[in-house]
Write a protein that holds these residues in place. Sequence first.
Motif, short mmCIF file in Angstrom:
data_model
loop_
_atom_site.label_atom_id
_atom_site.label_comp_id
_atom_site.label_asym_id
_atom_site.label_seq_id
_atom_site.Cartn_x
_atom_site.Cartn_y
_atom_site.Cartn_z
N ASP A 165 0.73 -1.52 -0.18
CA ASP A 165 0.03 0.21 0.45
C ASP A 165 0.88 1.01 -0.09
O ASP A 165 2.25 1.25 -0.03
N ARG A 183 4.64 6.42 -6.18
CA ARG A 183 3.93 6.79 -4.98
C ARG A 183 3.20 7.90 -4.21
O ARG A 183 2.63 8.39 -4.06
N HIS A 201 2.87 -1.17 3.30
CA HIS A 201 2.81 -2.48 4.06
C HIS A 201 1.88 -3.95 3.06
O HIS A 201 1.25 -3.22 2.36
N GLU A 202 2.79 -4.62 3.14
CA GLU A 202 1.65 -5.43 1.91
C GLU A 202 0.55 -5.80 2.34
O GLU A 202 -0.07 -6.20 3.30
N VAL A 203 -0.27 -5.95 1.20
CA VAL A 203 -1.97 -5.87 1.36
C VAL A 203 -2.09 -7.33 0.08
O VAL A 203 -1.79 -7.16 -0.83
N GLU A 247 -15.12 -4.53 0.58
CA GLU A 247 -14.46 -4.15 1.00
C GLU A 247 -13.80 -3.28 -0.24
O GLU A 247 -14.32 -3.76 -1.25
N TRP A 257 -17.55 3.82 -0.87
CA TRP A 257 -16.94 2.93 0.72
C TRP A 257 -17.87 3.35 1.94
O TRP A 257 -17.65 2.81 2.72
N TYR A 314 -10.30 3.98 1.35
CA TYR A 314 -9.74 3.30 1.87
C TYR A 314 -8.11 2.37 1.16
O TYR A 314 -7.49 3.56 0.74
N PRO A 315 -7.81 1.21 1.77
CA PRO A 315 -6.55 1.42 0.57
C PRO A 315 -6.23 1.34 -0.56
O PRO A 315 -7.09 0.71 -1.71
N VAL A 316 -5.03 1.94 -0.68
CA VAL A 316 -4.54 2.75 -2.50
C VAL A 316 -3.30 1.58 -2.39
O VAL A 316 -2.18 1.63 -1.74
N LEU A 317 -3.07 0.24 -3.35
CA LEU A 317 -2.05 -0.54 -3.67
C LEU A 317 -1.48 -0.01 -5.44
O LEU A 317 -1.73 0.72 -5.49
N VAL A 320 -11.14 -1.68 -2.76
CA VAL A 320 -9.57 -1.29 -2.89
C VAL A 320 -8.45 -1.05 -4.11
O VAL A 320 -9.54 -1.18 -5.03
#
Length: 155
Positions: free
Chosen positions: A43, A101, A47-49, A91, A82, A115-118, A93
């Motif tokens: 993310d 980044r 951090h690994e998602v 969820e 969301w 929400y998480p963005v990868l 994503v």
Amino acid sequence: MSPWIKIALLVVLAGLASLVLVPSPGSESPRVGERAPAVVLPDLAGHEVTLAALRGRAVALNFWATWCPPCKEELPALAEAWRGARGSCVEFVGVTEESSREDALAEVARHGLPYPVLLDADGALARAYGVTGLPRTYLIDAEGNLRKVFSGRIT
């Protein structure tokens, strides 16, 4: 050489170039009803998602890029969706590709994405999903199967 022959040659060359340059979904691209490809990406905080960690919940997996105007236009609607679904069985994503980044962080802040963005820096996940245009959203069920694909901006 006649102008019509030149035009015909240009059309043929343009068609051949599009076959080579425009990505097409590979044989490994998931189809509705099939298992969705695994997601393992960092993310924006590093951090690994994983998609496997979200098993038991439906997932709206949205591919976008910071340079894509329709992608940025749909981000507020996704953030609102969301918020409306918070605490439910779904969820959201985001997956940003071909974006740095820093650029992704700026867009996330600008649109208040909750929400998480990868980061899909090399586009490998987009290729696994057969993404040929942005934005594209995949709805994955609680068992990890692809249920629906939305091409283009959604509201």
